[in-house]
Every structure is written in C-alpha cells, then in structure tokens.
Enzyme design. Structure first.
Site, mmCIF file in Angstrom:
data_model
loop_
_atom_site.group_PDB
_atom_site.id
_atom_site.type_symbol
_atom_site.label_atom_id
_atom_site.label_comp_id
_atom_site.label_asym_id
_atom_site.label_seq_id
_atom_site.Cartn_x
_atom_site.Cartn_y
_atom_site.Cartn_z
ATOM 1 N N ASN A 10 0.775 -1.405 -0.042
ATOM 2 C CA ASN A 10 0.293 0.133 -0.518
ATOM 3 C C ASN A 10 1.356 1.531 0.042
ATOM 4 O O ASN A 10 1.288 1.795 0.819
ATOM 5 C CB ASN A 10 -0.755 0.145 1.323
ATOM 6 N N ARG A 90 -2.302 -2.048 -3.498
ATOM 7 C CA ARG A 90 -3.456 -1.346 -3.127
ATOM 8 C C ARG A 90 -3.795 -0.314 -4.155
ATOM 9 O O ARG A 90 -2.794 0.954 -3.882
ATOM 10 C CB ARG A 90 -4.198 -1.633 -1.638
ATOM 11 N N HIS A 179 -12.641 2.788 0.304
ATOM 12 C CA HIS A 179 -12.755 1.790 1.197
ATOM 13 C C HIS A 179 -13.808 0.757 0.901
ATOM 14 O O HIS A 179 -13.675 -0.138 1.698
ATOM 15 C CB HIS A 179 -13.753 2.696 2.406
ATOM 16 N N ARG A 240 -10.370 15.388 8.510
ATOM 17 C CA ARG A 240 -11.961 15.722 6.741
ATOM 18 C C ARG A 240 -13.051 16.376 7.351
ATOM 19 O O ARG A 240 -13.740 15.344 8.072
ATOM 20 C CB ARG A 240 -11.643 14.518 6.199
#
Ligand code: ADP
Length: 398
Positions: A10, A90, A179, A240
């Site tokens: 990742n 990923r 996700h 966020r």
C-alpha cells in the site's frame, strides 16, 4: 503455512505499508511500514514472529525503490521467496475503468497513472510503488486492487451529482466512493453472521477509522456510499470535514483564502481535530471528553450524529435490512462511539446488547444490537483489506 504467500503493498506519497499474507488463512507473517520518504529520516520497520525491527534508509532519494529492495532481501532472509506467488497492490482510484481486480501490465499501469487527475495525491504514489515492485520482483505477477472498484455497481441516481451533466461527461465528476475493499470484505463476513448468502442480504457497512465512510450493500453489491468524487465527502473524519455546503468555499475564497488554504483546512485541519481543537485521534477525543473538554464533546456529538443520519438515509436506499456493520479502528474498538450511534437507531427498533457491545470492544467480531422491527442485527466485524488483496490476487493466478 500454505504455499500461497502474497506480498501486499500500500504505497502512499511518503510511506509504504507492506504485509506478507497467507492467501488461504489471511495470516500476516510479516508486516511493516516504510515512512518519511523524501526526508533524511526515511526509515523502514517491520514485525516478524513478534519481533520488531527498524532500519534507516540511508539512500538520498527514491525511497520507495529502496524500501522495496529491502523487502526483497528480508523475504529472502526469512526463506520465504519460494512461497511468494504474487504481489498485490492497493490502488486508490480506478475511475470507471476498473470494476474489479486486474493483473498489472504496462497498459494497466499507464491507466493508473492517467487517473492521477482524479486522485492526484494517491495514484502517482501507487504507480511509483508498482514500478518499484515490478523492478524488484520481475518474475512475479502483480495485481491492482482498487478502493473504488466495489462501488462501480452504484446506480446513476446514487453516483450522479445534482450538477450539469457536462461536468460528468467532460471531467468524470461523479461519486466514486472509496474503502471498497473493506466494505466488500465485511459484508461477506456479515452474511455468515446472519446466515444468508451475501447475494440475498442487505447491509449498511460503517467503516470508521482515520478516514470513514458508510456503504449501502444490497444483495452483495454497493448501491450507495458516503465518500464521493474524493475521499473528503460524507462523514466527518479524523482531520477531514466530510460533507459541507459548497457555498462555504466561495465565501472563504472571497475572504482572501487561497484554494490551497481552503482544501488544506478541509482535508487536514477539520474533523475531530478541527472541531475539538485538540486531536484527530478518537481515543484522545474520548479521554478528553471524560475530563470535561467541551470541544472534544462537540466533536464526538457531530461525528456520531452524522454517522447515525447516514445509516438512517441508507435504510431508504436498501428498503430492508439484515445488518449494520461497524468496522475500522473506531468501529471495532470504540464502545462509547458505537453506543451513541446505536442510541439514535432506537427509531428503527435497535436495542443495544450491552454485554455483546462491551465484549466487542477488544476488536473481536460480535453482535452489538438487535432490532425485532427490522429483523436485523448490528455487529462488529474486524476488517482485513490485506487478505482481500491477497485472495483476489491468487484467484486471478488460477
Ligand atoms: P486508518 O483509517 O488510518 O486505517 P484505523 O482504522 O486504524 O485508521 O483507525 C484509527 C482510529 O481508530 C483512530 O482514531 C484511533 O483513535 C481509533 N481507535 C483505535 N483503537 C481505539 C480504541 N480502543 N478506542 C477508540 N478509538 C480507537
């Protein structure tokens, strides 16, 4: 141990997470993290057999490549090279092009790079990691697993913004969602809990980590999700903002803020951190709240209220429900946050199973509430995106 080990990577702009996963069992025999890439303090650390190790990356640049080269020698020294069958990456954004996992060749890599327009922070870093891994493991097939792919089943009414259609046809502006690998995994695990084939079950999957999103999963497919064109949309998160009135952006620009300042604030200085004025970390929020910190209490309330409202709206998206799934660092571990969200869901007949909810606080799967009215349960399911990446890579080998 089986023979099918997959190296799962990742790759971020300044970091690289890695894990060596047994595709059959999901066991991670080696996990690690390279970080501070691009800085003199670049470092790689890993855990094997309970032992933690760390090493500076002394090279002046190209830290992704150096980290991956170190992983090659690490895998060799552990005697696992022969068992390694694939590398699974990923990748954050697959646009509308990638609806499932693919084997990477030059054209796939070029497409991932082309999608940098949609994910300027993530896709170039992902591509860098892929190139480095292709150099380091030339004999191994490499696969890309996209965060957006699971959501490509959303109908147009869910992915279309209420904006001029040219913005979609010209620039690809629409809801993509992220996700996806986590929502895919936990909905499959949840189907086992409710004892139904996933193709006949409806779930609301609530992934609450530093990033957070909700997904409506009907008959095993994503039909709506709270993240949007970017991972900034939807729930309030660690740093966020989540959803906000776009008019605020114009207002701040007119006040003399630059667009960089606006989006830096919305991405990095909002959420738990911004509202509490204290921390982006849910544990810190809960502790401060216990000590009477008003900002932390407000952050907790804004966060849980919004999650509950999204769950309510996805009841509408699904029509009927088999289960609500809590996952991610917060969803799996935070009893007070789950409890508060569940308290809003009394209107849907949910009654907390207090013992079940308390038992699930240590990351174990379990039922945390039931609703006779909906004929549904709420449950904790620990996510395991790395295992999905390993499984899907191995499935394509065959
Ligand atoms: P990421 O999105 O970066 O993968 P994680 O899924 O690991 O993040 O979630 C990180 C969040 O989980 C942090 O806000 C952290 O405080 C929270 N978390 C982890 N353990 C607990 C706990 N025991 N109680 C409350 N929150 C927790």
């Amino acid at each position: 141990m089986t023979n099918s080990l997959v190296l799962v990577l990742n790759s971020g702009s300044s970091s690289l997470k890695f894990a060596l996963i047994d595709a059959a069992t999901g066991d991670a025999c080696l996990t690690g993290l390279g970080e501070c890439f691009g800085l003199p303090e670049a470092v790689i650390s890993w855990k094997y057999d309970g032992q933690k190790s760390e090493e500076a990356i002394s090279a002046p640049d190209n830290h992704h490549q150096h980290a991956i080269n170190r992983i090659v020698t690490l895998v060799e020294s552990l005697g696992m090279t022969d068992k390694l069958v694939a590398v699974g990456h990923r990748v954050v954004h697959g646009g509308e092009k990638f609806t499932s996992t693919v084997q990477i060749d030059d054209s796939v890599l070029a497409e991932i790079e082309n999608l940098a327009d949609l994910a300027p922070l993530h896709n170039p870093a992902g591509a860098k990691g892929i190139r480095a891994a292709m150099d380091a493991f030339p004999a191994l097939p490499q696969f890309a697993v996209f965060d957006t792919a699971f959501h490509q089943t959303m109908p147009p009414k869910a992915f279309t913004g209420g904006i001029a259609n040219e913005l979609y046809t010209e620039y690809g502006i629409r809801r993509y969602g992220f996700h996806g690998t986590s929502h895919y995994f936990v909905s499959r695990e949840a189907a086992k809990v409710v004892n139904k084939p996933v193709e006949e079950a409806n779930f609301i999957s609530v992934h609450l980590g530093n990033g957070a999103s909700v997904c409506a999963v009907r008959n095993g497919e994503s039909v709506d999700t709270s993240m949007g064109f970017t991972p900034l949309a939807g729930l309030m998160m660690g740093t966020r903002s989540g959803d906000l009135d776009p008019g605020i952006i114009e207002f701040l620009l007119k006040k003399g803020w630059t667009s960089e300042q606006v989006f830096d604030t919305l991405n990095k200085k909002s959420g738990f951190l911004g509202v509490s004025g204290l921390t982006s970390d849910a544990r810190g929020i809960l502790e401060a709240m216990e000590n009477g910190h008003e900002g932390a209490k407000l952050a907790f309330e804004v966060f849980t209220y919004r999650v509950a409202k999204y769950i309510g709206s996805y009841m509408v998206a699904l029509g009927s429900l088999d289960g609500i799934i809590f996952t991610g660092g917060i969803g799996e571990n935070s009893l007070p946050i789950r409890r508060e969200i569940l308290s809003y869901l009394k209107v849907f007949g949910f009654i907390e199973d207090e013992a079940g909810n308390e038992a699930a606080r240590f990351g174990a799967a379990g039922v945390v509430a039931t609703s006779a009215m909906m004929d549904a349960v709420a449950m904790v399911i620990p996510t395991n995106e790395e295992w999905v990446i390993a499984q899907q890579s191995v499935a394509l080998l065959k």
